[in-house]
Scaffold this active site. Structure first.
Site, short mmCIF file in Angstrom:
data_model
loop_
_atom_site.label_atom_id
_atom_site.label_comp_id
_atom_site.label_asym_id
_atom_site.label_seq_id
_atom_site.Cartn_x
_atom_site.Cartn_y
_atom_site.Cartn_z
N GLY A 69 0.81 -1.21 0.00
CA GLY A 69 0.00 0.00 0.00
C GLY A 69 0.85 1.27 0.00
N ASN A 146 -7.98 3.82 8.72
CA ASN A 146 -7.30 2.69 9.35
C ASN A 146 -7.36 2.73 10.88
OD1 ASN A 146 -5.53 4.91 8.38
ND2 ASN A 146 -4.08 4.00 9.79
N HIS A 199 -1.83 -7.76 2.53
CA HIS A 199 -1.80 -8.30 3.90
C HIS A 199 -2.95 -7.83 4.77
CE1 HIS A 199 0.09 -4.95 6.40
NE2 HIS A 199 0.33 -4.49 5.19
N THR A 235 12.12 -7.27 -10.79
CA THR A 235 11.53 -8.59 -11.00
C THR A 235 10.32 -8.75 -10.09
OG1 THR A 235 13.72 -9.41 -11.50
CG2 THR A 235 12.05 -11.08 -10.99
N CYS A 322 1.59 2.16 12.59
CA CYS A 322 2.69 3.06 12.22
C CYS A 322 2.87 4.18 13.22
CB CYS A 322 2.44 3.65 10.84
SG CYS A 322 1.90 2.42 9.68
N1 PLP Z 1 -2.87 2.92 3.79
C1 PLP Z 1 -3.62 2.50 4.82
C2 PLP Z 1 -4.99 3.06 5.03
C3 PLP Z 1 -3.12 1.53 5.69
O1 PLP Z 1 -3.87 1.10 6.71
C4 PLP Z 1 -1.82 1.01 5.46
C5 PLP Z 1 -1.23 0.02 6.39
O2 PLP Z 1 -1.49 0.03 7.56
C6 PLP Z 1 -1.09 1.47 4.35
C7 PLP Z 1 -1.65 2.42 3.54
C8 PLP Z 1 0.27 0.94 4.03
O3 PLP Z 1 0.17 -0.33 3.46
P1 PLP Z 1 1.43 -1.33 3.45
O4 PLP Z 1 1.60 -1.80 4.86
O5 PLP Z 1 1.05 -2.41 2.52
O6 PLP Z 1 2.60 -0.54 2.96
#
Ligand code: PLP
Length: 376
Positions: A69, A146, A199, A235, A322
């Site tokens: 993401g 999130n 994931h 790749t 995060c």
């Molecule tokens: N965007 C949102 C809303 C998310 O919840 C997350 C991951 O927590 C991401 C982006 C980032 O995704 P990734 O962990 O695959 O880099």
């Protein structure tokens, strides 16, 4: 008892995805090779692309595989050739969006206007429209938040953007928390670009995709070989891509049943949390992902609750995965109007259909006990 209740951070891999991944690991050809091993890998990858496209209701040629993401978000914001005009985003986007916008502002003085969510964690389409003008080149609003799990009115926002912006205004949505959990149809919702991550719906970590509508010209983020039709060198992660498509198919096909069971578990837990004095649930309860509870307890620090729950065998988080550990209150909750102190108190519990009533009751018992101890 050990309970995993942090599914917004990441999900366990589905059995079907593991199986598909193992199979693709065995057939280890490089999809760019012209020999039979390479062609087999390329064939697997292209059928995964078709699958992902079908589930989003777009063309396979509009899907680009990424490392997840974060890359898809960075790519959408930085590399789409949509001129040098302004950007409009919500103030409670994931850091993959917010920090990219900050970097873009520093680098080329592009102005990013942030629209605050309402107190219930929903973005008002009308407020987005007021920020959009003919000089707006890009609008990015997440499909589901999130941290509080609130589902945004993407279709209405798309309509407002079309009314207020120029023809070239591109509408991107970070649908990382939405795909596989709520219906997402890029045609119906008027989405030009979309980010997703495997994931979050039972696929492997480190793989995702960017949907980019035909006609929007996309510069590469990285430079190298000619993979992904010259747009994303490197790749390809064939086993991850194959497993992502299988997981996405299963998540989308079982969505209704999974959502109903998850919602039932979540509401059972919410009822128990409400019995604890001084408890608050943040964000709309109606327009919300099935598994999300974001709550706080007056006079209690969220991080302390998370640590004590962990000691009791329960995995939850304070803020997003995060943000936790930074010592900063959640920018999402403060954008919704919570004070820094209230935001510090928040914990995020995210359930899935694989949780049980016994697990939910265990979380509730532990929470009541932990809050009592911390207040003492
Ligand atoms: N965007 C949102 C809303 C998310 O919840 C997350 C991951 O927590 C991401 C982006 C980032 O995704 P990734 O962990 O695959 O880099």
């Amino acid at each position: 008892m050990n309970v995993y209740a942090d599914h917004a951070a990441t999900t366990p891999m589905r059995a079907c995805a593991k199986e598909a991944m193992l199979e693709a690991l065995e057939d280890f050809g490089n999809p760019s090779s012209i020999h039979s091993a390479g062609r087999l890998a390329a064939m697997r990858m292209e059928s995964a692309r078709k699958e992902v496209a079908e589930l989003l209701n777009c063309r396979p040629s509009e899907i680009y595989f990424t490392s997840g993401g974060t890359e898809a978000d960075n790519w959408a914001l930085r590399a789409a050739k949509y001129g040098t005009g302004d950007v409009v985003a919500s103030a409670f986007e994931h850091h993959a969006i917010i920090h990219t916008l900050e970097a873009m502002e520093r680098e080329n003085a592009r102005r990013a206007e942030l629209v605050k969510p309402e107190r219930d964690g929903i973005i008002d389409p009308e407020r987005v429209r007021r920020e959009v003008s003919q000089y707006t080149n890009l609008v990015t609003i997440m499909a589901a938040n999130n941290e509080v799990g609130t589902i945004q009115p993407i279709e209405e926002i798309g309509r407002e953007i079309r009314k207020a912006g120029g023809k070239s205004t591109v509408f991107h949505t970070d649908a990382v928390q939405a795909v596989g959990h709520i219906p997402v149809d890029v045609q119906k919702m008027g989405i030009d670009m979309l980010s997703l991550s495997a994931h979050k719906f039972g696929g492997p970590r480190g793989v995702g995709a960017l949907y980019c509508r035909t006609g929007i010209s996309l510069d590469p983020l990285l430079f190298g070989g000619g993979q992904e039709r010259g747009h994303r060198p490197g790749t390809e992660n064939t086993p991850g891509i194959v497993a992502m498509a299988v997981a996405m198919r299963e998540a989308c096909e079982n969505m209704g049943r999974a959502a109903a069971k998850t919602r039932e578990l979540r509401d059972r837990l919410i009822r128990r949390i409400r019995e604890i004095s001084g408890s608050y649930i943040h964000g709309s309860l109606e327009k919300r992902l099935p598994g999300n509870i974001n709550c706080s307890f007056a006079g209690v620090e969220g991080e302390a609750v998370v640590i004590m729950l962990d000691l009791a065998g329960v995995c939850v988080s304070s803020g997003s995965a995060c943000t936790s550990g930074t010592g900063e209150p959640s920018h999402a909750l403060t954008a919704m109007g919570l004070s820094r102190r209230d935001a510090y108190g928040a914990i995020r519990i995210t359930l899935a259909e694989t949780n049980t009533e016994a697990e939910v009751d265990y979380i509730a018992d532990q929470l009541a006990e932990i809050v009592r101890k911390l207040r003492g």
